[in-house]
Scaffold this active site. Structure first.
Site, PDB file in Angstrom:
ATOM      1  N   GLU A  85       0.830  -1.212   0.000  1.00 49.34           N
ATOM      2  CA  GLU A  85       0.000   0.000   0.000  1.00 49.34           C
ATOM      3  C   GLU A  85       0.861   1.257   0.000  1.00 49.34           C
ATOM      4  OE1 GLU A  85      -4.026  -1.680   2.185  1.00 49.34           O
ATOM      5  OE2 GLU A  85      -2.415  -0.876   3.436  1.00 49.34           O
ATOM      6  N   GLU A 139      -3.548 -10.072   3.692  1.00 45.11           N
ATOM      7  CA  GLU A 139      -4.450  -9.770   4.806  1.00 45.11           C
ATOM      8  C   GLU A 139      -5.622 -10.752   4.891  1.00 45.11           C
ATOM      9  OE1 GLU A 139      -2.519  -5.729   4.033  1.00 45.11           O
ATOM     10  OE2 GLU A 139      -3.002  -7.558   2.913  1.00 45.11           O
TER      11      GLU A 139
END
Length: 260
Positions: free
Chosen positions: A111, A131
């Protein structure tokens, strides 16, 4: 600077290195430090471009420090002025940033890379959003990745957590260049020096327009440009640099950008 984040400044270039052994994971304190660094980068008129990388040869950044989380860092805690990693939510960050990905780049680390403007990667770099396997949301990636690469590839990464080798990442377009590890930082600095020599007011206008256009239709954005409703565009169109660019072209010489 010593500690979890190392910085090196040369002319108008700032190099930022995540240095948290063993894996360069980011806890709340480190994120807040990064926020201060990138806010200072944004606000310093002498700085024009930044490079972000990781220490060592194995990890760029795996994202959130799960060990710190287990010891009490809340996942929704205070990440600092720029959000996680210091730049994702930092308003008006209108200067170019290069990611030099030197190894594993996953979760929040990916990210962070997606928040930069150009991604260079070593030949051994790998990418993932794991995740899903720990029952949580890759929040920023869920917003950004489907806008950067084909929807179905982004959803494959988000829904399965599978790993991409650097060649595949390059094929889908979120890695600009693949380099031998020994050449990665040299190339990052070459590119940074090129950007440093360019027109900072134009860079700022490009970044603001591109960022704002993500959530608007074409004509709405064009109308805002032509009506000088973007602050950076209004500054550019009233600047000495705008005149300098035209004069340099007419006089067949290199422009001397002043950033005003």
């Amino acid at each position: 600077m010593t500690g979890p984040i190392l910085t090196r400044r040369e002319g108008g270039i700032l190099e930022v290195t995540i240095d948290r052994p063993k894996a360069n994971a980011i806890d709340l304190k480190t994120s807040r430090v990064m926020g201060e660094i990138f806010r200072n980068f944004r606000d310093d008129p002498k700085l024009r471009v930044a490079i972000i990388t990781g220490a060592g040869e194995k990890f760029f950044c795996p994202g959130w420090d799960l060990k710190a989380a287990a010891e009490g860092d809340p996942v929704d805690g205070d990440y600092g002025v720029g959000g996680f990693g210091g730049m994702q939510e930092l308003r008006d960050l209108n200067k170019p940033i290069i990611a030099a990905v030197n190894g594993i780049c996953c979760g929040g680390g990916l990210e962070i890379a997606l928040s930069t403007d150009i991604i260079l990667a070593a030949e051994h770099a790998t990418f993932a959003l794991p995740e899903i396997r720990s029952g949580t949301l890759a929040d920023a990636a869920s917003i950004k990745l489907p806008k950067r690469i084909p929807y179905h590839i982004a959803m494959d990464m988000l829904l399965t957590g599978r790993w991409l080798e650097v060649v595949e990442a390059n094929r889908w377009g979120f890695v600009n260049e693949i380099l031998p590890a020994s050449r990665l930082m040299e190339r990052a600095w070459e590119l940074a020096r090129l950007l440093e020599s360019g027109p900072p007011l134009v860079y700022a206008a490009i970044k603001e327009v591109v960022r704002e256009a993500e959530g608007r239709d074409f004509q709405t954005t064009m109308n805002k440009i032509t009506r000088r409703q973007f602050r950076t565009v209004d500054t550019l169109y009233s600047s000495e640099d705008q005149l300098e660019g035209a004069r340099a072209f007419a006089e067949k010489r290199d422009p001397a950008w002043k950033g005003r």
